[in-house]
Scaffold this motif. Structure first.
Motif, PDB file in Angstrom:
ATOM      1  N   THR A  77       0.851  -1.176   0.000  1.00 44.71           N
ATOM      2  CA  THR A  77       0.000   0.000   0.000  1.00 44.71           C
ATOM      3  C   THR A  77       0.889   1.228   0.000  1.00 44.71           C
ATOM      4  O   THR A  77       2.114   1.144  -0.039  1.00 44.71           O
ATOM      5  N   LEU A  78       0.260   2.436   0.056  1.00 45.09           N
ATOM      6  CA  LEU A  78       1.035   3.677   0.033  1.00 45.09           C
ATOM      7  C   LEU A  78       1.905   3.829   1.266  1.00 45.09           C
ATOM      8  O   LEU A  78       3.008   4.382   1.196  1.00 45.09           O
ATOM      9  N   SER A  79       1.458   3.339   2.432  1.00 44.68           N
ATOM     10  CA  SER A  79       2.202   3.561   3.675  1.00 44.68           C
ATOM     11  C   SER A  79       2.650   2.280   4.353  1.00 44.68           C
ATOM     12  O   SER A  79       3.292   2.327   5.383  1.00 44.68           O
ATOM     13  N   SER A  80       2.323   1.121   3.850  1.00 42.56           N
ATOM     14  CA  SER A  80       2.651  -0.112   4.571  1.00 42.56           C
ATOM     15  C   SER A  80       2.593  -1.301   3.632  1.00 42.56           C
ATOM     16  O   SER A  80       2.223  -1.174   2.459  1.00 42.56           O
ATOM     17  N   VAL A  81       2.975  -2.443   4.234  1.00 43.45           N
ATOM     18  CA  VAL A  81       2.891  -3.720   3.544  1.00 43.45           C
ATOM     19  C   VAL A  81       1.936  -4.600   4.336  1.00 43.45           C
ATOM     20  O   VAL A  81       2.104  -4.760   5.568  1.00 43.45           O
ATOM     21  N   LEU A 112      13.636   0.726   6.237  1.00 44.95           N
ATOM     22  CA  LEU A 112      14.481   1.729   5.587  1.00 44.95           C
ATOM     23  C   LEU A 112      13.910   2.051   4.208  1.00 44.95           C
ATOM     24  O   LEU A 112      13.396   1.167   3.501  1.00 44.95           O
ATOM     25  N   PRO A 113      14.019   3.329   3.770  1.00 50.56           N
ATOM     26  CA  PRO A 113      13.473   3.687   2.446  1.00 50.56           C
ATOM     27  C   PRO A 113      14.335   3.123   1.327  1.00 50.56           C
ATOM     28  O   PRO A 113      15.514   2.830   1.501  1.00 50.56           O
ATOM     29  N   SER A 114      13.697   2.952   0.202  1.00 50.77           N
ATOM     30  CA  SER A 114      14.376   2.525  -1.033  1.00 50.77           C
ATOM     31  C   SER A 114      15.153   1.232  -0.830  1.00 50.77           C
ATOM     32  O   SER A 114      16.311   1.097  -1.242  1.00 50.77           O
ATOM     33  N   PRO A 116       9.270   2.767  -0.425  1.00 50.23           N
ATOM     34  CA  PRO A 116       9.360   4.051  -1.137  1.00 50.23           C
ATOM     35  C   PRO A 116      10.601   4.824  -0.736  1.00 50.23           C
ATOM     36  O   PRO A 116      11.238   4.539   0.285  1.00 50.23           O
ATOM     37  N   SER A 117      10.924   5.854  -1.534  1.00 52.22           N
ATOM     38  CA  SER A 117      12.090   6.687  -1.247  1.00 52.22           C
ATOM     39  C   SER A 117      11.808   7.563  -0.055  1.00 52.22           C
ATOM     40  O   SER A 117      10.662   7.731   0.385  1.00 52.22           O
ATOM     41  N   LEU A 153       8.414   9.415   1.232  1.00 53.36           N
ATOM     42  CA  LEU A 153       7.936   9.206   2.594  1.00 53.36           C
ATOM     43  C   LEU A 153       7.617  10.520   3.271  1.00 53.36           C
ATOM     44  O   LEU A 153       6.706  10.606   4.091  1.00 53.36           O
ATOM     45  N   GLU A 154       8.389  11.607   2.882  1.00 56.83           N
ATOM     46  CA  GLU A 154       8.146  12.891   3.520  1.00 56.83           C
ATOM     47  C   GLU A 154       6.923  13.578   2.942  1.00 56.83           C
ATOM     48  O   GLU A 154       6.052  14.050   3.656  1.00 56.83           O
ATOM     49  N   TYR A 155       6.869  13.684   1.563  1.00 54.20           N
ATOM     50  CA  TYR A 155       5.814  14.495   0.971  1.00 54.20           C
ATOM     51  C   TYR A 155       4.586  13.674   0.612  1.00 54.20           C
ATOM     52  O   TYR A 155       3.466  14.114   0.814  1.00 54.20           O
TER      53      TYR A 155
END
Length: 1506
Positions: A1188-1192, A1243-1245, A1273-1274, A1278-1280
């Motif tokens: 998903t956009l924020s999780s797995v 961790l991102p990416s 995600p990068s 993750l920030e924006y």
């Protein structure tokens, strides 16, 4: 009677008695309580004029040697009938036995109460004849028969005379001597001691050697000789000889000098090599330790090793101790031998092998020690020799270590340079050993080798039997055996106990008794024969056998009563009233003592009482029983008796009938029917028929009429009644009834009858009359007056008695009607009685007479003896006698004068004991008394003790005699100065001093050590009780080590001494704690929380801590080696658990845990495999993931739950380029089928794989792993992207609106400041004055003033704001003075463009804080980012990381200190960000802005527009 009167009276009587013998006075001195001693020229004689002197001697006179010059005597006064008045004293006389013509030595004892006397100044080891007599005021009485008493042995007074001493060889000498004069030996010659003396450094002679030689029994006065060996070679000695007896050594002879012969010397010592080169070597040595003669030189031989043809010999003088050898070959092994010489020859050579050109060094220790052929006393030690140090090994030294001795000690040495195997001897059986080996060469000893494995020698029979075995008779059937138990090291195996063998000397019958307790030191043998001699010996036994039998000890059991009656008992009737009884002897084995006599018991077949006839002789075996009943069957038995009582009666019972005789009178003649002319008579069979009744004859006539007018009639034996008619009216008729047997007519029974029709029962007799003279202690005689007979003659009287107001009791005896008095017997002493009587005629009984007055019988002697008599020795010359007192009712009414009489006499079991007679006695008054001490008894004697109760009326029954051995008593003293010290963790060393000699009461056999655990570090079950342990050691020891104790344990220790009589008192307890030792292994090693790569290992402390546990060492490694990850890890911990991470998956690990006290102890080990365990759930199925956009999101289907329900899941992730799985989370809420992992946790990416592992209480399942990876995600996303879904206050539109509002507020504030600046210059001077005052004040006063100032306005100030790295809420209160102003003040607005307010309002506008919930946090709550971002002296406040506005202001200089004390405001809307943030601080009045990368702080251009 006063003593002066007695003394003056004695001077008259005694001096008159002896004046005819010219008695000179000797030993008379002032103050002497004894009378002067006289020596008579002739034996005294008693004259008829002295017939009023005591007519009998003192009784119980005995004597015994007290020492070699003293005799102690004891006696009792003469019998009462022989005293002839009051005894005033005693005369003791004595002289050497056999010297009948020599005068008596006389001692006068004026104290009539004295019962013993010590005769002194006698000759050693001589027989004396001693007599004693009593005297009264009429003279000296009869002397006792002479008692032959020998004084004790002494030591010889004269030494042997040495004839010649000569040397036989270098170690032995021969001595010849003449024994001393037999008269001066003063005892039995036990032998001779030959002593060899040498002088020490101080010139004093010390005994170097002693040898004991037995005397020549065949010719004790002949010259004797002996050879003494074991002397030093070529040494000077002074030789002496002495004779000794049991008491000790006699005088030594004069010294005679002798020197042993010369011999070859010992080997040289300290052979060394120096200056070694290829061609030469210097040999050095030291003289032999024992030269054994005069040293004449040395000889050196050297040769190439194993080439005897190359030998070379050099002879040197005695002064030469080195030699330079220069003709050696290079790098060649040479064998050197150095020998010392005397005139006798060469001693043993000292051998060494070296290599030319190579200097010897210390050898290396042997290695690879191995053991074989382990025996009880030896073991074969195999080893690999180490480097020999370039020289041959001269000696192998074997050292040992045992469990009893923690230090190493030399146990064996051997000289064998080429040895690889050594048979080590001298070991102790059944002992744990460790051995190590040391190599020695010419340079010295090597380091010890590594210790061998621990081994135990096999068992062997015990070293020796128990020592100091003593046997004492406890009773007629019991023997008490005491001994010194074996020490632990003497058992040579696992102890089983002791075996006692005892053989009856007369029959040779052998028996054994087994004692299982190997620490026991006494045993009572029961069931032995009475009065029998026994030979007792002992053995010690272990698992493999028994020791040799010990020395035989002899003892006779005590006397008892015969256990069998006489044999061959016969009884024959000799007449109608007599029976002759004959019998044989009691079998020897059943006599059980001295037969003093016999008792013949006999009784008729009817219920007549049993009678006995006493035969007070053991030599008479026949007697005649008289006054028997005629023609009666008697039962006869015979028994023998000893001093202690009656034995068993003979069996079987002998029956015999007395001869037939004329019968006795018919019984119970009466007339039941009488008229004026007739009378019917009836009768019974005679009580004594004395045969078969053939007929009866009845004769009658008028009473007192002519006897010739008798009428009679005969009847057959079946008829016993007849009516006689034609009698005259109212006449008394006399009827006579006679019975006939085969031997004729017997005695006649007479009865009166009055012919009348008016017969009636008789009138009652008068009241019985009792006079005091007719009252005794056990019988009372009373009289009465008969009443009218009712015209029917009386037939008998019946008597009744009342005892102590109890019920009336009829006496069984019918009283003759002709009597008017009667004696009642068998009454109780000191008891109240009443009596009454009634008469009976042919009609019936009369009423009872009035009862007599109450009368009390007199008191009597006690009717019962004491019970439970015991005698206990308390010293070597005294005993304590115990008994149970006689109950008060048996004192027969005389309690006040009651007491107990203790009599005692010697009993010598070497012969038969004599009968009890008048013997010494002691009395104690009081019926409640129950013990008495008898003192001043003779040592080493058997005494018989008897206790008799008595009162003023006489003595009660005596107890059987109890025998006690005097001379042995339990020690009364405690061992002294007991001290204990812990030597190791399992050993305590004890030291003490024996009891005082006078408190030992004989020779000690040993000591008993008691020790009990009082505090233990070990874990025991609830209710566990420690048992007291005991060790027994010999009396010669005053120190002992308690071994095999528990480690780090506190013990309470006591010790007592014991001798053949028993145990003494215990010493005061001491407390000793053993030292700490190595702990035992931890217990209950277990594993929990086992995952694929982690687990929790835990354990419990050791049961045997053996000290204070300071930590644990946990070691783990893979069970199977693996090149990729196999390694050993050690970790020290103080807790009892350890959490381990980063383990390999599904790999078996071996864990060991060791506890630490003084060092690490043994370990506990266990294996565990990471991953699933037995009972774990099965692997989940169909694991899938959704991004998903924020999780797995993970989804799966659960498999089987295993042996328990699923408790939760481990969700783990792994980077694509990593091999390690990391736990994302662990759920605990039971079964699930899906789980969401937020990107914030990753961790991102990064590419991630996921796996799901369910678990229950048994463990985890095999993991279910996703097939594909997920790319997170990068960071920018993750920030924006993440913020698009944030709440409104985090979205852009809200931020812009907030910034605009902030700008407007700032413009307004600056305008206000501009207005205020107008009045600033007018107040500057006042502010400077105020500032000066503040600077002059103390720091505390400044602070207090500032606080008061601002409190008065209820205002707070938010002075600065800092953006921390992670926007963490924290405060730091700073209380010091502000630093100097470092920054430049910002530009200020024009005063004219801003309206001005008052100073107070301006300050209020800046100081007010809208946040009332601000909290000052403790310094400890500061984050690391705060400490970096708060370098200024101003207080910091962290604000929201997304804020665009920072407030700042300039305040008056005097108010700056108060700013520092303002509480910072907590901002709860901070946002945590992982990236660096900008920061701003207020330093003085200047705003310093630090903008860091990607900071959201305002830009400098934005803030400068103000």
């Amino acid at each position: 009677m006063s003593r002066n009167f007695v003394t003056s009276l004695f001077k008259v009587t005694y001096n008159t008695f002896f004046q005819n013998y010219h008695l000179p006075r000797i030993n008379s001195s002032p103050g002497n309580t004894q009378r002067p001693v006289y020596v008579a020229n002739h034996p005294p004689r008693l004259y008829n004029s002295h017939i009023l002197a005591p007519s009998g001697p003192p009784v119980g006179f005995v004597g015994s040697a007290r020492s070699s010059s003293e005799i102690i005597t004891q006696w009792q006064p003469p019998l009462e009938e022989h005293r002839n008045g009051q005894i005033l004293g005693y005369i003791i006389r004595y002289r050497l036995f056999g010297y009948n013509d020599s005068p008596w030595t006389v001692q006068n004892i004026t104290n009539e109460a004295q019962r013993n006397y010590l005769i002194q100044d006698l000759i050693t080891w001589k027989d004396y004849m001693v007599q004693i007599a009593a005297y009264n005021n009429k003279g000296v009485g009869v002397f006792t028969e002479g008692a032959k008493i020998k004084t004790k042995e002494g030591v010889p007074e004269a030494p042997p005379i040495i004839q010649k001493v000569k040397a036989v060889n270098s170690t032995a000498i021969q001595i010849r001597w003449i024994p001393p004069d037999p008269q001066k030996i003063n005892g039995i010659n036990q032998g001779y001691k030959i002593q060899a003396w040498q002088s020490n450094k101080n010139g004093e002679f010390v005994e170097a050697k002693v040898k004991t030689v037995h005397p020549n029994l065949l010719n004790p006065n002949a010259e004797q000789s002996a050879v003494m060996g074991g002397l030093e070679k070529f040494a000077d000695y002074n030789v002496s000889v002495l004779c000794f007896t049991d008491p000790g050594d006699g005088e030594i002879s004069d010294f005679v000098h002798v020197k042993t012969k010369e011999d070859v010397p010992d080997e040289v010592s300290s052979l060394q090599f120096d200056d070694i080169s290829d061609r030469a070597v210097k040999v050095l040595w030291q003289p032999p330790k024992h030269i054994n003669g005069i040293l004449i030189g040395y000889q050196i031989q050297y040769q190439i090793k194993d080439k005897p043809a190359t030998v070379k010999v050099k002879n040197l003088t005695a002064e030469t101790l080195s030699l330079k050898v220069t003709d050696l070959q290079a790098t060649t092994h040479y064998k050197f031998e150095v020998t010392a010489w005397t005139a006798v020859g060469a001693g043993p050579p000292k051998v060494a092998i070296i290599q030319s050109g190579v200097e010897p060094v210390l050898p290396h220790p042997p290695s690879k020690l191995a053991l074989s052929n382990i025996e009880a006393f030896s073991v074969v030690l195999q080893f690999t020799p180490g480097f020999d140090g370039n020289s041959s090994i001269t000696k192998w030294t074997v050292e040992a270590q045992t469990a009893r001795n923690a230090s190493w000690f030399v146990v064996f040495e051997i000289t064998d340079p080429d040895a690889t195997t050594i048979t080590v001897t001298g070991l102790v059986p059944f002992t744990l050993y460790k051995l190590r080996l040391i190599a020695n060469n010419v340079v010295g000893a090597s380091e010890p080798s590594e210790a061998s494995k621990e081994f135990q020698t096999i068992q062997a029979p015990p070293a020796h039997p128990p020592k100091n075995v003593t046997v004492r008779a406890m009773s007629a059937t019991e023997l008490r055996v005491r001994w010194i138990p074996l020490q632990q090291v003497e058992w040579f195996g696992n102890p089983r106990g002791y075996t006692i063998s005892y053989v009856e000397a007369r029959t040779g019958e052998s028996h054994t008794a087994t004692i299982d307790d190997h620490t026991a030191n006494s045993h009572i043998i029961v069931g032995v024969e009475e009065f029998a001699q026994y030979e007792v010996s002992m053995q010690a036994c272990n698992d493999v056998g028994c020791s040799l039998a010990g020395p035989i000890a002899l003892e006779r059991t005590r006397e008892s009563v015969p256990s069998l009656g006489p044999l061959n008992v016969q009884a024959n009737a000799t007449s109608s009233t007599t029976i002759v009884v004959t019998w044989g002897d009691v079998p020897k084995e059943h006599q059980n003592g001295l037969i003093e006599g016999y008792k013949v018991y006999y009784a008729a077949e009817s219920k007549s009482p049993v009678q006995y006839k006493l035969i007070a002789s053991n030599s008479t075996f026949t007697t005649t029983l008289t006054e028997l009943r005629k023609f009666v069957l008697y039962r006869v038995q015979v028994l023998a008796y000893t001093r202690l009582g009656d034995g068993e009666p003979s069996a079987p019972v002998v029956s015999v009938r007395t001869f037939e005789d004329v019968p006795g009178p018919p019984s119970n003649v009466s007339f039941p029917d009488v008229s004026v002319t007739s009378a019917r008579v009836i009768w019974d069979v005679p009580e004594e028929p004395n045969g078969e009744i053939l007929a009866y004859r009845v004769t009658y006539h008028i009473n007192n009429a002519n006897v010739n007018n008798k009428s009679y009639k005969e009847f057959p034996p079946s008829d016993r009644t007849f009516r006689f008619t034609q009698l005259e009216s109212e006449k008394y008729y006399m009827f006579s009834v006679t019975a006939q047997t085969r031997l004729g007519w017997g005695k006649t029974a007479h009865a009166l009858v009055f012919t009348t029709n008016n017969r009636d029962t008789p009138q009652s007799p008068s009241m019985p009359q009792i006079s005091r003279s007719q009252v005794q202690s056990k019988q009372i005689t009373f009289s009465w007056t008969p009443g009218r007979d009712g015209f029917a003659p009386l037939r008998y009287y019946t008597v009744q008695k009342m005892e102590n107001n109890g019920p009336w009791q009829s006496l069984p005896e019918r009283v003759d009607p002709q009597l008017t008095s009667y004696t009642v017997s068998n009454l109780k002493p000191f008891t109240s009685y009443r009596f009454r009587i009634r008469a009976t005629n042919d009609i019936g009984p009369s009423p009872f007479s009035p009862e007599s007055n109450e009368v009390r019988t007199y008191p009597a002697a006690p009717s019962k003896g004491v019970t439970n008599l015991k005698v206990v020795p308390i010293t070597t010359t005294s005993v304590e006698v115990y008994w149970d007192p006689v109950e008060e009712q048996y004192w027969s009414g005389d309690v006040k004068t009651g007491g107990y009489r203790v009599t005692y006499q010697l009993s010598d079991y070497s012969e038969y004991p004599t009968a009890l007679q008048a013997i010494p006695k002691e009395e104690i008054f009081g019926v409640k008394a129950k013990k008495m001490v008898l003192s001043e008894l003779l040592q080493d004697k058997n005494y018989e003790i008897v206790v008799v109760p008595f009162n003023s009326q006489g003595e009660g029954p005596a107890t059987p005699p109890v025998t006690v051995y005097v001379g042995e008593a339990v020690p009364t003293g405690k061992p002294r100065e007991l001290e204990g010290k812990a030597v190791s963790s399992t050993e305590v060393r004890l030291e003490w001093k024996p009891p005082q000699h006078h408190e030992q009461n004989g020779e000690l056999l040993g000591y008993k050590i008691f020790y009990l655990v009082t505090d233990s570090p070990q874990d025991f079950d609830a209710g566990h009780k420690f048992e007291e342990e005991i060790e027994v050691i010999a009396a010669t020891m005053t120190s002992h080590s308690l071994v095999f104790l528990d480690k780090y344990t506190e013990y309470r220790i006591q010790i007592l001494a014991f001798n053949p009589a028993g145990d003494g008192p215990r010493s005061q307890p001491i407390t000793v704690k053993t030292l700490p030792g190595l702990p035992g292994p931890p217990v209950n090693l277990r594993f929990s929380d086992i995952t694929m790569n982690s687990l929790l290992v835990s354990w419990d402390p050791p049961k045997k801590r053996n000290g204070d546990i300071v930590g644990y060492l946990v070691t783990y490694e893979t069970t199977e080696e693996n090149e990729r990850f196999s390694k050993q890890v050690k970790q020290k911990v103080t807790a009892t658990e350890l959490q381990l991470q980063s383990l390999e998956e599904e790999i078996t690990y071996t864990f060991t845990v060791r506890a630490q006290t003084i060092d690490y102890g043994p370990s506990i080990s266990s294996n565990v495999t990471t991953g699933p365990q037995e009972g774990s759930p099965s692997t989940p199925k169909e694991l899938s993931l959704t991004k998903t956009l924020s999780s797995v999101e993970l989804n799966w289907i659960n498999g089987l739950t295993g042996k328990g329900p699923i408790l939760g899941y481990y969700i783990e992730s792994r980077k694509k380029d990593d091999i390690r799985w990391q736990t994302v989370t662990k759920s605990t809420n039971g079964p699930l089928q899906e789980f969401t992992v937020s990107y914030q946790s990753l961790l991102p990416s990064t590419h991630y794989f996921f796996r799901v592992i369910p678990y229950n209480k048994f463990g985890i399942s095999c993991p279910a792993t996703t097939d594909e990876s997920v790319l997170t995600p990068s960071k920018l996303y993750l920030e924006y992207g993440y913020l698009q879904h944030e709440p409104f206050y985090r979205q852009t539109w809200f931020m812009v609106a907030l910034a605009a509002t902030s700008i407007i507020i700032i413009i307004m504030i600056i305008a206000i400041l501009c207005v205020k600046s107008k009045s600033y210059k007018y107040k500057q001077e006042g502010a400077q004055n105020s500032m000066g005052e503040l600077m002059a004040m103390s720091r505390e006063d400044q602070q207090d003033m500032s606080i008061d100032y601002y409190r008065s306005r209820n205002g707070n100030s938010n002075v600065s704001s800092t953006l921390s790295k992670r926007s963490t809420l924290s405060r730091k209160a700073v209380h010091q003075q502000p630093p100097p102003i470092m920054g430049k003040s910002p530009p200020r607005p024009s005063p004219a463009s801003v309206p001005y307010n008052s100073d107070e309002e301006s300050l209020k506008g800046y100081d007010e804080n809208p946040d009332d919930s601000s909290v000052t946090e403790k310094p400890s709550e500061m984050s690391s980012s705060e400490s970096q971002g708060s370098e200024s002296e101003n207080d910091s406040v962290l604000s929201n990381s997304h804020s665009f506005v920072n407030h700042y202001a300039n305040v008056n200089e005097p108010l700056r200190p108060s700013w520092k004390r303002q509480k910072p405001v907590r901002n709860f809307s901070s946002h945590t960000d992982s990236e660096p943030e900008g920061s701003a601080s207020l330093n003085g009045g200047q705003i310093i802005i630090n903008n860091m990368a990607r900071s959201r702080a305002p830009l400098p251009g934005f803030s400068s527009f103000v």
